[in-house]
Design a protein around this motif. Structure first.
Motif, PDB file in Angstrom:
ATOM      1  N   GLU A 171       0.814  -1.209   0.000  1.00  0.00           N
ATOM      2  CA  GLU A 171       0.000   0.000   0.000  1.00  0.00           C
ATOM      3  C   GLU A 171       0.853   1.267   0.000  1.00  0.00           C
ATOM      4  N   ILE A 172       1.971   1.267   0.733  1.00  0.00           N
ATOM      5  CA  ILE A 172       2.844   2.450   0.774  1.00  0.00           C
ATOM      6  C   ILE A 172       3.383   2.741  -0.628  1.00  0.00           C
ATOM      7  N   GLY A 173       3.803   1.712  -1.347  1.00  0.00           N
ATOM      8  CA  GLY A 173       4.291   1.904  -2.712  1.00  0.00           C
ATOM      9  C   GLY A 173       3.228   2.507  -3.610  1.00  0.00           C
ATOM     10  N   LEU A 174       1.972   2.087  -3.405  1.00  0.00           N
ATOM     11  CA  LEU A 174       0.871   2.645  -4.192  1.00  0.00           C
ATOM     12  C   LEU A 174       0.573   4.079  -3.779  1.00  0.00           C
ATOM     13  N   LEU A 175       0.585   4.343  -2.459  1.00  0.00           N
ATOM     14  CA  LEU A 175       0.298   5.688  -1.975  1.00  0.00           C
ATOM     15  C   LEU A 175       1.312   6.697  -2.480  1.00  0.00           C
ATOM     16  N   GLN A 176       2.558   6.251  -2.629  1.00  0.00           N
ATOM     17  CA  GLN A 176       3.619   7.141  -3.087  1.00  0.00           C
ATOM     18  C   GLN A 176       3.244   7.785  -4.414  1.00  0.00           C
ATOM     19  N   HIS A 177       2.504   7.079  -5.235  1.00  0.00           N
ATOM     20  CA  HIS A 177       2.202   7.570  -6.577  1.00  0.00           C
ATOM     21  C   HIS A 177       0.850   8.258  -6.694  1.00  0.00           C
ATOM     22  N   THR A 178       0.113   8.419  -5.593  1.00  0.00           N
ATOM     23  CA  THR A 178      -1.179   9.084  -5.684  1.00  0.00           C
ATOM     24  C   THR A 178      -1.046  10.591  -5.775  1.00  0.00           C
ATOM     25  N   SER A 179       0.082  11.130  -5.445  1.00  0.00           N
ATOM     26  CA  SER A 179       0.313  12.569  -5.520  1.00  0.00           C
ATOM     27  C   SER A 179       1.761  12.789  -5.929  1.00  0.00           C
ATOM     28  N   ASN A 180       2.047  12.587  -7.204  1.00  0.00           N
ATOM     29  CA  ASN A 180       3.425  12.586  -7.673  1.00  0.00           C
ATOM     30  C   ASN A 180       3.627  13.642  -8.748  1.00  0.00           C
ATOM     31  N   THR A 181       4.598  14.531  -8.542  1.00  0.00           N
ATOM     32  CA  THR A 181       4.948  15.521  -9.565  1.00  0.00           C
ATOM     33  C   THR A 181       6.315  15.196 -10.159  1.00  0.00           C
ATOM     34  N   GLY A 182       6.648  13.931 -10.199  1.00  0.00           N
ATOM     35  CA  GLY A 182       7.914  13.470 -10.767  1.00  0.00           C
ATOM     36  C   GLY A 182       7.689  12.281 -11.675  1.00  0.00           C
ATOM     37  N   PHE A 183       8.730  11.485 -11.845  1.00  0.00           N
ATOM     38  CA  PHE A 183       8.640  10.282 -12.657  1.00  0.00           C
ATOM     39  C   PHE A 183       8.545   9.082 -11.734  1.00  0.00           C
ATOM     40  N   GLY A 184       7.669   8.136 -12.077  1.00  0.00           N
ATOM     41  CA  GLY A 184       7.558   6.953 -11.243  1.00  0.00           C
ATOM     42  C   GLY A 184       6.900   5.805 -11.967  1.00  0.00           C
ATOM     43  N   LEU A 185       7.210   4.608 -11.521  1.00  0.00           N
ATOM     44  CA  LEU A 185       6.614   3.383 -12.032  1.00  0.00           C
ATOM     45  C   LEU A 185       6.641   2.359 -10.915  1.00  0.00           C
ATOM     46  N   VAL A 186       5.481   1.784 -10.606  1.00  0.00           N
ATOM     47  CA  VAL A 186       5.400   0.752  -9.582  1.00  0.00           C
ATOM     48  C   VAL A 186       4.376  -0.285 -10.022  1.00  0.00           C
ATOM     49  N   SER A 187       4.636  -1.530  -9.676  1.00  0.00           N
ATOM     50  CA  SER A 187       3.707  -2.614  -9.950  1.00  0.00           C
ATOM     51  C   SER A 187       3.583  -3.451  -8.689  1.00  0.00           C
ATOM     52  N   VAL A 188       2.350  -3.539  -8.161  1.00  0.00           N
ATOM     53  CA  VAL A 188       2.087  -4.289  -6.940  1.00  0.00           C
ATOM     54  C   VAL A 188       0.852  -5.147  -7.175  1.00  0.00           C
ATOM     55  N   ASP A 189       0.972  -6.442  -6.945  1.00  0.00           N
ATOM     56  CA  ASP A 189      -0.144  -7.382  -7.083  1.00  0.00           C
ATOM     57  C   ASP A 189      -0.865  -7.241  -8.428  1.00  0.00           C
ATOM     58  N   GLY A 190      -0.110  -7.104  -9.494  1.00  0.00           N
ATOM     59  CA  GLY A 190      -0.686  -7.014 -10.832  1.00  0.00           C
ATOM     60  C   GLY A 190      -1.207  -5.640 -11.212  1.00  0.00           C
ATOM     61  N   MET A 191      -1.107  -4.656 -10.318  1.00  0.00           N
ATOM     62  CA  MET A 191      -1.544  -3.293 -10.607  1.00  0.00           C
ATOM     63  C   MET A 191      -0.314  -2.451 -10.948  1.00  0.00           C
ATOM     64  N   THR A 192      -0.338  -1.820 -12.121  1.00  0.00           N
ATOM     65  CA  THR A 192       0.782  -0.988 -12.539  1.00  0.00           C
ATOM     66  C   THR A 192       0.366   0.474 -12.503  1.00  0.00           C
ATOM     67  N   ILE A 193       1.226   1.286 -11.901  1.00  0.00           N
ATOM     68  CA  ILE A 193       0.974   2.719 -11.772  1.00  0.00           C
ATOM     69  C   ILE A 193       2.192   3.459 -12.304  1.00  0.00           C
ATOM     70  N   TRP A 194       1.954   4.440 -13.188  1.00  0.00           N
ATOM     71  CA  TRP A 194       3.061   5.252 -13.690  1.00  0.00           C
ATOM     72  C   TRP A 194       2.722   6.726 -13.523  1.00  0.00           C
ATOM     73  N   SER A 195       3.781   7.532 -13.368  1.00  0.00           N
ATOM     74  CA  SER A 195       3.618   8.966 -13.122  1.00  0.00           C
ATOM     75  C   SER A 195       4.561   9.768 -14.003  1.00  0.00           C
ATOM     76  N   LEU A 196       4.117  10.957 -14.349  1.00  0.00           N
ATOM     77  CA  LEU A 196       4.918  11.874 -15.149  1.00  0.00           C
ATOM     78  C   LEU A 196       4.603  13.292 -14.679  1.00  0.00           C
ATOM     79  N   GLY A 197       5.644  14.069 -14.378  1.00  0.00           N
ATOM     80  CA  GLY A 197       5.411  15.429 -13.919  1.00  0.00           C
ATOM     81  C   GLY A 197       6.710  16.198 -13.777  1.00  0.00           C
ATOM     82  N   ALA A 198       6.591  17.456 -13.410  1.00  0.00           N
ATOM     83  CA  ALA A 198       7.760  18.312 -13.231  1.00  0.00           C
ATOM     84  C   ALA A 198       7.397  19.462 -12.293  1.00  0.00           C
ATOM     85  N   GLU A 199       8.431  20.129 -11.802  1.00  0.00           N
ATOM     86  CA  GLU A 199       8.266  21.272 -10.921  1.00  0.00           C
ATOM     87  C   GLU A 199       9.092  22.433 -11.461  1.00  0.00           C
ATOM     88  N   ALA A 200       8.642  23.638 -11.161  1.00  0.00           N
ATOM     89  CA  ALA A 200       9.379  24.836 -11.560  1.00  0.00           C
ATOM     90  C   ALA A 200       9.440  25.778 -10.366  1.00  0.00           C
TER      91      ALA A 200
END
Length: 183
Positions: free
Chosen positions: A48-77
């Motif tokens: 769950e922590i790995g999944l929570l990490q990607h619920t509010s992400n302004t960077g790059f990320g990819l996680v797969s837990v129990d067959g669920m894949t989550i990817w993120s794309l973002g940037a900050e200025a």
């Protein structure tokens, strides 16, 4: 006499190198400069922590837990309102197993001695079809390795404390690597 001249030459060369490094790093975090940044993060927990990490992400990320894949794309200025202090904003998009998540971040980043970045921010997300959305208070610190006039790599640590216990009462600890452009 040769040893004295050699020692003097080495000292002058060493001091000029130190001055060049200070000029390069000090100029990158000077008032009026801009910062564009992208981060990657690795949380200390899986599941769950790995999944929570990607619920509010302004960077790059990819996680797969129990067959669920989550990817993120973002940037900050950020904009340096004074030497070493930048006001920052970030936006991101995450695909959370088919659900769209739009993330945001607002904060401030201060470079201690123009090399040690410390950041505090609020970040959250809007998750389609969720009754509750995450809201976090983030604290981050690291070290800026300047690779030239316009580029830095900033490894560091981040702690995100949940401000919406209806979404989760879990906090997240991450190891991060940031990549920044300075203009």
């Amino acid at each position: 006499m040769k040893k004295l001249l050699l020692s003097a030459a080495i000292a002058v060369l060493g001091l000029s190198q130190i001055n060049a490094q200070e000029a390069a790093t000090g100029g990158q975090t000077s008032k009026g400069k801009w910062l564009i940044e992208a981060n990657t993060g690795f949380s200390a927990g899986g599941g769950e922590i790995g999944l929570l990490q990607h619920t509010s992400n302004t960077g790059f990320g990819l996680v797969s837990v129990d067959g669920m894949t989550i990817w993120s794309l973002g940037a900050e200025a950020g904009y340096f309102v004074m030497d070493d202090l930048a006001i920052k904003a970030g936006l991101g998009y995450t695909d959370y197993d088919g659900d769209s998540v739009f993330s945001y971040k607002l904060g401030a980043k201060y470079y201690i001695m123009s090399k040690v970045p410390v950041q505090i921010d609020f970040n959250g997300a809007s998750i389609k079809d969720f009754d509750e959305n995450p809201l976090w208070l983030g604290l981050q610190g690291g070290y800026a390795i300047f690779l030239g006039e316009n580029v830095s790599i900033e490894p560091g640590l981040r702690y995100s404390h949940s401000l919406n216990e209806d979404f989760t009462d879990e906090s997240i600890f991450e190891v991060r690597i940031g990549f920044a452009l300075h203009f």
